[in-house]
Design a protein around this motif. Structure first.
Motif, short mmCIF file in Angstrom:
data_model
loop_
_atom_site.label_atom_id
_atom_site.label_comp_id
_atom_site.label_asym_id
_atom_site.label_seq_id
_atom_site.Cartn_x
_atom_site.Cartn_y
_atom_site.Cartn_z
N THR A 28 -12.79 -5.84 5.15
CA THR A 28 -11.89 -4.72 3.90
C THR A 28 -10.76 -3.64 4.84
O THR A 28 -9.78 -3.47 3.82
CB THR A 28 -13.00 -4.45 2.86
N VAL A 29 -11.51 -3.13 5.39
CA VAL A 29 -10.80 -2.21 6.25
C VAL A 29 -9.66 -2.38 7.47
O VAL A 29 -10.41 -2.83 7.87
CB VAL A 29 -11.37 -0.37 6.48
N GLU A 30 -8.62 -2.87 7.63
CA GLU A 30 -7.74 -2.85 8.41
C GLU A 30 -7.30 -2.12 9.66
O GLU A 30 -7.74 -3.26 11.17
CB GLU A 30 -6.36 -3.95 7.93
N GLU A 31 -7.57 -1.27 9.32
CA GLU A 31 -7.07 -0.62 10.44
C GLU A 31 -7.35 1.30 10.17
O GLU A 31 -8.15 1.07 8.59
CB GLU A 31 -6.07 0.13 10.67
N PRO A 32 -8.17 1.80 10.67
CA PRO A 32 -8.43 2.95 10.05
C PRO A 32 -7.70 3.90 9.00
O PRO A 32 -6.41 3.97 9.84
CB PRO A 32 -8.65 4.12 11.46
N ASP A 77 -7.11 2.47 6.06
CA ASP A 77 -6.11 1.91 5.40
C ASP A 77 -5.63 2.49 3.93
O ASP A 77 -7.06 2.76 3.37
CB ASP A 77 -6.41 0.80 5.42
N LEU A 78 -4.14 2.98 3.80
CA LEU A 78 -4.09 3.00 2.84
C LEU A 78 -4.39 2.26 1.32
O LEU A 78 -3.63 2.35 -0.01
CB LEU A 78 -2.33 3.19 2.87
N TRP A 79 -4.25 0.47 1.92
CA TRP A 79 -4.83 -0.04 0.71
C TRP A 79 -5.87 -0.10 -0.35
O TRP A 79 -5.82 -0.11 -1.30
CB TRP A 79 -4.52 -1.66 1.89
N LEU A 80 -6.97 0.09 0.51
CA LEU A 80 -7.91 0.92 -0.86
C LEU A 80 -7.85 2.25 -1.14
O LEU A 80 -8.20 1.00 -2.30
CB LEU A 80 -8.97 1.57 0.69
N MET A 81 -6.73 3.00 -1.53
CA MET A 81 -6.53 4.31 -2.09
C MET A 81 -4.60 2.47 -3.26
O MET A 81 -5.49 3.05 -4.54
CB MET A 81 -4.98 4.89 -2.00
N VAL A 82 -4.00 1.81 -2.83
CA VAL A 82 -3.34 1.45 -3.87
C VAL A 82 -4.74 -0.02 -4.75
O VAL A 82 -4.32 0.10 -5.98
CB VAL A 82 -2.66 0.12 -3.37
N VAL A 83 -5.08 -0.22 -3.87
CA VAL A 83 -6.32 -1.51 -4.73
C VAL A 83 -7.24 -0.30 -5.88
O VAL A 83 -7.29 -1.15 -7.41
CB VAL A 83 -7.33 -2.10 -4.23
N LEU A 84 -7.51 0.89 -5.95
CA LEU A 84 -8.52 1.66 -6.66
C LEU A 84 -7.60 2.01 -8.13
O LEU A 84 -8.43 2.02 -9.06
CB LEU A 84 -9.26 2.61 -5.73
N SER A 112 -1.53 -4.28 -4.01
CA SER A 112 -2.85 -4.48 -3.89
C SER A 112 -3.32 -5.95 -3.89
O SER A 112 -3.86 -6.35 -3.36
CB SER A 112 -3.54 -3.92 -5.13
N GLY A 113 -1.93 -7.17 -3.93
CA GLY A 113 -2.48 -7.97 -3.86
C GLY A 113 -2.50 -8.61 -2.21
O GLY A 113 -2.77 -10.59 -2.42
N SER A 114 -1.92 -7.90 -1.72
CA SER A 114 -1.57 -8.41 -0.60
C SER A 114 -2.89 -9.07 0.43
O SER A 114 -3.12 -10.50 1.33
CB SER A 114 -1.39 -7.62 0.87
N VAL A 115 -4.94 -9.53 -0.51
CA VAL A 115 -5.54 -9.18 -0.09
C VAL A 115 -5.22 -11.03 0.10
O VAL A 115 -6.21 -11.65 0.70
CB VAL A 115 -6.83 -9.03 -0.79
N LEU A 116 -4.74 -11.77 -1.11
CA LEU A 116 -4.63 -13.06 -1.83
C LEU A 116 -3.93 -13.64 -0.22
O LEU A 116 -4.01 -15.01 -0.85
CB LEU A 116 -3.66 -12.60 -2.80
N SER A 117 -3.81 -13.20 -0.02
CA SER A 117 -3.10 -13.82 1.70
C SER A 117 -3.85 -14.89 2.53
O SER A 117 -3.64 -15.79 3.44
CB SER A 117 -1.04 -12.67 2.43
N LEU A 118 -4.82 -14.44 2.43
CA LEU A 118 -6.31 -14.38 3.34
C LEU A 118 -6.69 -15.94 2.86
O LEU A 118 -7.66 -16.44 3.60
CB LEU A 118 -7.06 -13.37 3.20
N LEU A 119 -6.38 -16.30 1.71
CA LEU A 119 -6.68 -17.46 1.36
C LEU A 119 -5.97 -18.24 1.12
O LEU A 119 -6.69 -19.96 0.74
CB LEU A 119 -6.93 -17.46 -0.46
N GLY A 120 -4.94 -18.79 2.21
CA GLY A 120 -4.32 -19.71 1.98
C GLY A 120 -3.17 -19.87 1.54
O GLY A 120 -3.25 -19.49 0.15
#
Length: 270
Positions: free
Chosen positions: A134-138, A140-147, A218-226
Motif C-alpha cells: 500500500t505504501v510503495e515508498e516512504p 507516498d503521496l498516493w495515500l493522500m490522493v486516494v483518501l 488514485s486509480g493507479s492501484v488497478l494497474s496491479l490487477l493485470g
C-alpha cells in the motif's frame, strides 16, 4: 470509490455509487439534473485551505498508516466544511475505518476484492484497505490522493449529488453508467482540488504529484490487477489519462468549480 466492474455489477447497480460503460452518440454532455450540473458548490470559489501538517509515514504498518490518514482527514474536514456551508448545505464529518483484508462490512455491502478504498453514503464511512505494498515508498503521496478522492464522494453526498443520480431500472444502463463515470472523475478532481490547495505546505517536489497524475491518479492501484483489471477500471472510472487529467485540473484550479464533469464532453469522461 475504487472498485472494478465485476464487484459493482454484482450488487451495486441499484445503489448510489455505480460504474460501467456508457457511450452516447453525441460528443457533447447530455442534460443532467441541476443538482449534478448546476450544483451551488461550483460557485464557491477556491478551496482556500492552504496548510496541512502532513504526518510522516514510512511503511504499510497499519497503525502508522492510520496516524497518517487520520491527520489528513482532519485537514480535509477543515478544508471542505466552509465550502459545503457556503454552498448552502449542512456539513458533517465522515468516519474512517482501516482494514487489513477485503470482505469486511462497509455499510454498503462487503469491501470488494480489488478495491483500495470505498465510501459508503449510507453511513458516511470511508473504508481504506492497508496491506503490504500500500505504501510503495516512504511518505507516498498516493495515500493522500486516494483518501481525498473518497472524501470527494462525501462532498458529493453532502451536496445532494449522489442522491440525484439516476437509479438503474434494467433499461437505462447507458444513462446510469455514464453518470457513474462522471461522478468518479469528479471525485478525482475534488481530490486534486484539496492537494493543490495545500501543496505549498507539504514541502514536496512537484514530481511527487506529476508522477501520480501520469499513472492515473488514485486509480493507479488497478494497474496491479493485470490487463483485465485495467479494462474494467476504464469502463467504470474512465481511462487513466482522463483520471489523471481531472486530478490535475482540480490541482490547478483549487476549486470545485473546475470539477463540473457533468458539463464535460464525452471524450473527457470516457
Amino acid at each position: 470509490m475504487r472498485i472494478p466492474r465485476t464487484a459493482l455489477l454484482a450488487g451495486a447497480l441499484a445503489s448510489v455509487l455505480l460504474a460501467g460503460t456508457a457511450h452516447a452518440s453525441s460528443s457533447s454532455a447530455p442534460a443532467f439534473k441541476a443538482a449534478l450540473a448546476k450544483n451551488p458548490i461550483y460557485k464557491t470559489g477556491k478551496l482556500g485551505y492552504e496548510t496541512c501538517d502532513e504526518p510522516d509515514v514510512q511503511s504499510a504498518d497499519l497503525d502508522e498508516v492510520r496516524v497518517y490518514l487520520e491527520g489528513v482527514l482532519d485537514c480535509l474536514d477543515a478544508a471542505w466544511k466552509p465550502v459545503v456551508q457556503r454552498a448552502g448545505f449542512t456539513f458533517g464529518k465522515p468516519t474512517l475505518r482501516l482494514t487489513g483484508k477485503a470482505g469486511v462490512p462497509t455499510g454498503c455491502g462487503k469491501f470488494p476484492a480489488g478495491a483500495q478504498a470505498v465510501y459508503c453514503p449510507a453511513n458516511r464511512r470511508i473504508t481504506f484497505l492497508v496491506e503490504p505494498g500500500t505504501v510503495e515508498e516512504p511518505n507516498d503521496l498516493w495515500l493522500m490522493v486516494v483518501l481525498a478522492h473518497e472524501y470527494g464522494h462525501h462532498v458529493q453526498r453532502l451536496t445532494g449529488m449522489l442522491g440525484a443520480m439516476t437509479r438503474y431500472n434494467g433499461k437505462n444502463a447507458a444513462r446510469v453508467l455514464d453518470e457513474s463515470r462522471r461522478i468518479e472523475l469528479q471525485a478525482e478532481c475534488l481530490s486534486g482540488t484539496f492537494v493543490g490547495s495545500v501543496w505549498h505546505s507539504l514541502g514536496r517536489k512537484d514530481t511527487d504529484f506529476t508522477f501520480i497524475a501520469r499513472r492515473g491518479g488514485s486509480g493507479s492501484v488497478l494497474s496491479l490487477l493485470g490487463i483485465k483489471g485495467k479494462d474494467q477500471a476504464q469502463q467504470t472510472h474512465g481511462s487513466a489519462r482522463n483520471i489523471g487529467a481531472w486530478l490535475t485540473r482540480g490541482y490547478d484550479t483549487e476549486s470545485a468549480g473546475g470539477c463540473n464533469t457533468f458539463k464535460a464532453p464525452k471524450s473527457q469522461v470516457s
